[in-house]
Design a protein around this motif. Structure first.
Motif, PDB file in Angstrom:
ATOM      1  N   ILE A 248       0.837  -1.204   0.000  1.00 24.71           N
ATOM      2  CA  ILE A 248       0.000   0.000   0.000  1.00 24.71           C
ATOM      3  C   ILE A 248       0.873   1.255   0.000  1.00 24.71           C
ATOM      4  CG2 ILE A 248      -1.646   1.349   1.371  1.00 24.71           C
ATOM      5  CD1 ILE A 248      -2.753  -1.417   2.352  1.00 24.71           C
ATOM      6  N   ILE A 249       1.837   1.299   0.886  1.00 26.95           N
ATOM      7  CA  ILE A 249       2.730   2.465   0.965  1.00 26.95           C
ATOM      8  C   ILE A 249       3.522   2.625  -0.325  1.00 26.95           C
ATOM      9  CG2 ILE A 249       4.762   3.405   2.143  1.00 26.95           C
ATOM     10  CD1 ILE A 249       2.109   3.661   3.707  1.00 26.95           C
ATOM     11  N   PHE A 250       4.014   1.516  -0.875  1.00 23.38           N
ATOM     12  CA  PHE A 250       4.784   1.612  -2.119  1.00 23.38           C
ATOM     13  C   PHE A 250       3.906   2.034  -3.297  1.00 23.38           C
ATOM     14  CE2 PHE A 250       7.868  -1.435  -0.005  1.00 23.38           C
ATOM     15  CZ  PHE A 250       8.837  -0.465   0.183  1.00 23.38           C
ATOM     16  N   TYR A 251       2.664   1.568  -3.347  1.00 22.22           N
ATOM     17  CA  TYR A 251       1.757   1.981  -4.419  1.00 22.22           C
ATOM     18  C   TYR A 251       1.440   3.466  -4.328  1.00 22.22           C
ATOM     19  CZ  TYR A 251       0.759  -3.005  -5.412  1.00 22.22           C
ATOM     20  OH  TYR A 251       0.847  -4.329  -5.740  1.00 22.22           O
ATOM     21  N   ILE A 252       1.196   3.952  -3.117  1.00 27.25           N
ATOM     22  CA  ILE A 252       0.932   5.386  -2.936  1.00 27.25           C
ATOM     23  C   ILE A 252       2.169   6.200  -3.313  1.00 27.25           C
ATOM     24  CG2 ILE A 252       0.501   7.173  -1.187  1.00 27.25           C
ATOM     25  CD1 ILE A 252      -1.291   5.049   0.246  1.00 27.25           C
TER      26      ILE A 252
ATOM     27  N   LEU B 230       6.697  -6.548  -5.488  1.00 30.57           N
ATOM     28  CA  LEU B 230       7.387  -7.626  -4.766  1.00 30.57           C
ATOM     29  C   LEU B 230       6.785  -7.854  -3.379  1.00 30.57           C
ATOM     30  CD1 LEU B 230      11.114  -6.946  -5.749  1.00 30.57           C
ATOM     31  CD2 LEU B 230       9.575  -8.725  -6.627  1.00 30.57           C
ATOM     32  N   THR B 231       6.509  -6.782  -2.654  1.00 33.04           N
ATOM     33  CA  THR B 231       5.935  -6.961  -1.317  1.00 33.04           C
ATOM     34  C   THR B 231       4.490  -7.444  -1.406  1.00 33.04           C
ATOM     35  OG1 THR B 231       5.374  -4.596  -1.174  1.00 33.04           O
ATOM     36  CG2 THR B 231       7.470  -5.309  -0.190  1.00 33.04           C
ATOM     37  N   SER B 232       3.814  -7.121  -2.486  1.00 31.30           N
ATOM     38  CA  SER B 232       2.460  -7.640  -2.691  1.00 31.30           C
ATOM     39  C   SER B 232       2.496  -9.154  -2.872  1.00 31.30           C
ATOM     40  CB  SER B 232       1.822  -6.977  -3.904  1.00 31.30           C
ATOM     41  OG  SER B 232       0.514  -7.419  -4.076  1.00 31.30           O
TER      42      SER B 232
ATOM     43  N   LEU C 223      -4.333   2.157  -7.564  1.00 30.82           N
ATOM     44  CA  LEU C 223      -4.683   2.611  -6.211  1.00 30.82           C
ATOM     45  C   LEU C 223      -6.167   2.432  -5.925  1.00 30.82           C
ATOM     46  CD1 LEU C 223      -2.613   5.863  -5.562  1.00 30.82           C
ATOM     47  CD2 LEU C 223      -2.425   3.648  -4.426  1.00 30.82           C
ATOM     48  N   ILE C 224      -7.006   2.664  -6.915  1.00 28.64           N
ATOM     49  CA  ILE C 224      -8.449   2.461  -6.727  1.00 28.64           C
ATOM     50  C   ILE C 224      -8.729   0.989  -6.429  1.00 28.64           C
ATOM     51  CG2 ILE C 224     -10.690   2.481  -7.920  1.00 28.64           C
ATOM     52  CD1 ILE C 224      -9.662   5.071  -9.336  1.00 28.64           C
ATOM     53  N   SER C 225      -8.071   0.097  -7.143  1.00 27.76           N
ATOM     54  CA  SER C 225      -8.236  -1.330  -6.882  1.00 27.76           C
ATOM     55  C   SER C 225      -7.761  -1.674  -5.471  1.00 27.76           C
ATOM     56  CB  SER C 225      -7.473  -2.154  -7.917  1.00 27.76           C
ATOM     57  OG  SER C 225      -7.630  -3.522  -7.673  1.00 27.76           O
ATOM     58  N   ALA C 226      -6.628  -1.115  -5.063  1.00 26.88           N
ATOM     59  CA  ALA C 226      -6.119  -1.359  -3.705  1.00 26.88           C
ATOM     60  C   ALA C 226      -7.081  -0.800  -2.656  1.00 26.88           C
ATOM     61  CB  ALA C 226      -4.726  -0.745  -3.545  1.00 26.88           C
ATOM     62  N   PHE C 227      -7.724   0.329  -2.964  1.00 24.26           N
ATOM     63  CA  PHE C 227      -8.722   0.895  -2.055  1.00 24.26           C
ATOM     64  C   PHE C 227      -9.876  -0.085  -1.858  1.00 24.26           C
ATOM     65  CE2 PHE C 227     -12.862   2.972  -1.740  1.00 24.26           C
ATOM     66  CZ  PHE C 227     -12.738   3.609  -0.510  1.00 24.26           C
ATOM     67  N   PHE C 228     -10.379  -0.662  -2.949  1.00 24.13           N
ATOM     68  CA  PHE C 228     -11.466  -1.630  -2.826  1.00 24.13           C
ATOM     69  C   PHE C 228     -11.016  -2.878  -2.062  1.00 24.13           C
ATOM     70  CE2 PHE C 228     -13.484   0.806  -6.268  1.00 24.13           C
ATOM     71  CZ  PHE C 228     -14.746   0.948  -5.708  1.00 24.13           C
TER      72      PHE C 228
END
Length: 163
Positions: free
Chosen positions: A17-21, A51-53, A121-126
């Motif tokens: 999450i942090i890396f995507y943001i 990678l962390t995902s 990010l929208i996908s990660a939000f969901f």
């Protein structure tokens, strides 16, 4: 104890999450200021996010597969949670592929990268919404270890079983 009751997955999930943001913000910052440092930071954060995902997905899939067999609503919410996480990861993988040949350029083009990272990010939000739902609605937390049946499965409170 089963993986779902292990605090490992909640600890790992914050990293992608942090890396995507960071990826999204750094691409936007590069577009505004035209400093290649921001492109390199965005690309590196994108790699780290993917990678962390991959690491964070392992305990989530294991927990979903082993712990939700007798609970169809947990299973559905968990599947949606994982689907949006996988989608975000694949979107950010696509972003890496699109931007891979731009690393050495003096002025990389990131117009599509910003858009793609925004969709990721929208996908990660969901995914976060469904993950939160698992914790709040279905009480999927490590505290459930004391509420297990002899079979090793979690139990739902009577009010949750009626869903």
């Amino acid at each position: 104890d089963k993986v779902i009751f292990n605090p490992l997955q909640p600890m790992l999930v914050v990293f992608p999450i942090i890396f995507y943001i960071t990826t999204f913000i750094s691409f936007v910052t590069y577009e505004i200021y035209d400093r290649v440092f921001w492109f390199h930071l965005a690309y590196t954060a994108n790699v780290a996010g993917v990678l962390t995902s991959l690491v964070a997905i392992v305990p989530a899939v294991t927990a979903w597969w082993t712990e939700t067999q007798d609970h169809p609503y947990e299973k559905r919410e968990g599947l949606l949670y994982m689907a949006f996480n996988w989608l975000a990861m694949f979107i950010f993988m696509g972003n890496l592929w699109m931007e891979a040949d731009q690393w050495d350029l003096r002025h990389p083009n990131v117009g599509y990268a910003i858009f793609v990272a925004g969709i990721g990010l929208i996908s990660a939000f969901f995914a976060g919404f469904f993950g939160w739902d698992l914790v709040q609605k279905y009480q999927v937390t490590e505290e459930l270890t004391s509420h297990r049946k002899d079979s090793g499965r979690t139990t739902l409170s009577p009010s949750l079983r009626s869903h």
